[in-house]
Structure formats: C-alpha cells, structure tokens
Design a protein around this motif. Structure first.
Motif, PDB file in Angstrom:
ATOM      1  N   TYR A 104       0.803  -1.224   0.000  1.00 59.59           N
ATOM      2  CA  TYR A 104       0.000   0.000   0.000  1.00 59.59           C
ATOM      3  C   TYR A 104       0.838   1.278   0.000  1.00 59.59           C
ATOM      4  O   TYR A 104       0.300   2.363  -0.246  1.00 59.59           O
ATOM      5  N   ALA A 105       2.147   1.162   0.236  1.00 57.90           N
ATOM      6  CA  ALA A 105       2.976   2.367   0.273  1.00 57.90           C
ATOM      7  C   ALA A 105       4.151   2.327  -0.697  1.00 57.90           C
ATOM      8  O   ALA A 105       4.339   3.251  -1.499  1.00 57.90           O
ATOM      9  N   ILE A 106       4.935   1.247  -0.653  1.00 54.71           N
ATOM     10  CA  ILE A 106       6.175   1.230  -1.431  1.00 54.71           C
ATOM     11  C   ILE A 106       5.930   0.901  -2.898  1.00 54.71           C
ATOM     12  O   ILE A 106       6.449   1.578  -3.794  1.00 54.71           O
ATOM     13  N   ARG A 107       5.144  -0.132  -3.165  1.00 57.85           N
ATOM     14  CA  ARG A 107       4.884  -0.517  -4.552  1.00 57.85           C
ATOM     15  C   ARG A 107       4.237   0.620  -5.358  1.00 57.85           C
ATOM     16  O   ARG A 107       4.661   0.899  -6.488  1.00 57.85           O
ATOM     17  N   PRO A 139       7.994  -2.951 -10.386  1.00 54.96           N
ATOM     18  CA  PRO A 139       8.212  -3.742  -9.172  1.00 54.96           C
ATOM     19  C   PRO A 139       7.815  -5.197  -9.404  1.00 54.96           C
ATOM     20  O   PRO A 139       6.791  -5.469 -10.022  1.00 54.96           O
ATOM     21  N   VAL A 140       8.642  -6.122  -8.916  1.00 52.95           N
ATOM     22  CA  VAL A 140       8.301  -7.538  -9.082  1.00 52.95           C
ATOM     23  C   VAL A 140       7.115  -7.871  -8.201  1.00 52.95           C
ATOM     24  O   VAL A 140       6.817  -7.179  -7.228  1.00 52.95           O
ATOM     25  N   THR A 141       6.433  -8.948  -8.544  1.00 55.44           N
ATOM     26  CA  THR A 141       5.198  -9.316  -7.845  1.00 55.44           C
ATOM     27  C   THR A 141       5.434  -9.594  -6.371  1.00 55.44           C
ATOM     28  O   THR A 141       4.645  -9.185  -5.512  1.00 55.44           O
ATOM     29  N   THR A 142       6.520 -10.281  -6.068  1.00 59.17           N
ATOM     30  CA  THR A 142       6.809 -10.654  -4.680  1.00 59.17           C
ATOM     31  C   THR A 142       7.672  -9.602  -4.005  1.00 59.17           C
ATOM     32  O   THR A 142       8.830  -9.403  -4.362  1.00 59.17           O
ATOM     33  N   GLY A 143       7.091  -8.910  -3.029  1.00 53.32           N
ATOM     34  CA  GLY A 143       7.882  -8.057  -2.152  1.00 53.32           C
ATOM     35  C   GLY A 143       8.249  -8.863  -0.919  1.00 53.32           C
ATOM     36  O   GLY A 143       7.459  -9.697  -0.456  1.00 53.32           O
TER      37      GLY A 143
END
Length: 213
Positions: free
Chosen positions: A134-137, A147-151
């Motif tokens: 909710y913030a970084i992506r 951004p890759v799917t997996t954080g």
C-alpha cells in the motif's frame, strides 16, 4: 565461434539506520540470490551497494539547494544506468523510512522508467508487511518502474530461531529474487534517454502538492 557473456548492472539501496542492520542483511540476502540465479543463466552481474545513512546529509542538501554532491551523484548515476534495483527500507509508523523517500525524491523523474525493482522491507512485527503493497509498490509504479510481484518483508521474528517465519523467509527471498532475475535478464534500458522537458523538481514535491514552492 566465441560466445558472448551478458553483463547486467544491479544497484542495491539500503536505508537501515543501525550498524549492523537487518535492513542491510535482507538486502544482502536478496542480492546474493539474484546474482546466483543470473549467474546460473550465464549472466555476469555488477553490483553497487549504497547505504543511505552515509548519504543522508547529501540528500538533505540536494533537497534544499538543488544539486547533488559527488557521493550522491554517484548513487544517482548508478540508478539511472542500472538494469535492476533492489530497494530495502525499514518500516516506521506503517510506511517507508523518511530517508528512503527523500532519496527517491532526488532521483531524476525519468531514471526509473522500465527499471525492474525488487522491494524489501523490515520491521518489528509482521503486521507492517502490508506497507510493501500500500505504500512502497505504488511509489515505484508512479515513477514507471516495474516492481516484481513478490515483495519481501522480514519481521524481527523471521531472523530468530525456530518458527514458521524463519523457514519461510529464505523461500520468500528466493521467490522474489527469481522474479527479479527474470525481469533483469529480459530488460534493455540502453536506449532510454532523459526527457529534456522533464520537471526538475523532486517527485515528492509534485506528489505532495508542493510544486509551487
């Protein structure tokens, strides 16, 4: 016929504030897996690592005065030339660290376009893991990065002895690194050029409604 070896550039940004730092530890683990996966595909990797706490004064001066001192300029140039970015931040008050956001604010508005990004975050409790989505992506998506799917989020308990978190953290690190390696291997940012008409204000000023200041 002599085969050619592909070389990719990965920049690692860690905004941990302590020494040693679990944020840097997670960044190193993500990097090691990504480099190993790419190496297994015959791709050489050049890695540059930047600890943002070492650049804190330069970042502040850039925000205030509008120019980057040499050490910060080196980091900004590295990001602009990278084939992939691994960005790891501690979570403070349910969101990314202020130092992390300030660094993003001084990056050229075009520098992250089509750049694969592997997001990592650390915090005291698993409840803060949602901050990645909710913030970084959204921050990186706004800047046209990929951004890759997996954080990968690591709580304090993930680094301890025993428990499901400890067993799953290496799996999450590997999954995120594999997705990142797939994008880095396929990406070609060599033809990117800076937009001569791009606004020179930091993106944070624009997002925050401070463009007129």
């Amino acid at each position: 016929m002599t085969g050619t070896t592909t070389t990719k550039r990965i920049v690692v940004v860690s905004s941990g504030l302590s020494t040693p730092s679990s944020t840097r530890q997670l960044a190193d683990r993500l990097t090691a897996d990504a480099v190993s996966i790419l190496g297994g595909r015959g791709i050489e990797v050049e890695v540059e690592v930047f600890e943002l706490r070492d650049l804190a004064h330069d970042i502040t001066n850039n925000l205030l005065l509008g120019f980057a001192p040499p050490k910060l300029e080196q980091a900004l140039d590295a990001v602009a030339r990278a084939d992939g970015l691994i960005a790891v931040t501690p979570i403070f008050t349910t969101s990314y660290a202020g130092l992390f956001k300030s660094f993003i604010d001084v990056i050229d508005s075009q520098a992250l376009t089509d750049l694969p990004v592997l997001i990592g975050a650390t915090g005291g409790t698993p409840r803060h893991s949602l901050a990645i989505d909710y913030a970084i992506r959204p921050l990186f998506t706004y800047l046209h990065a990929i951004p890759v799917t997996t954080g990968v989020y690591a709580a304090t308990s993930d680094w301890g002895d025993g428990g499901d978190g400890v067993r799953s953290l290496p799996d999450r690190i590997y999954r995120g690194a594999r997705e990142f390696a797939d994008l880095v291997a396929a990406t070609d940012r060599s033809n990117l050029v800076s937009d001569p008409f791009a606004l020179d204000r930091p993106t944070g000023h624009l997002i925050g409604g401070l463009a007129g200041e």
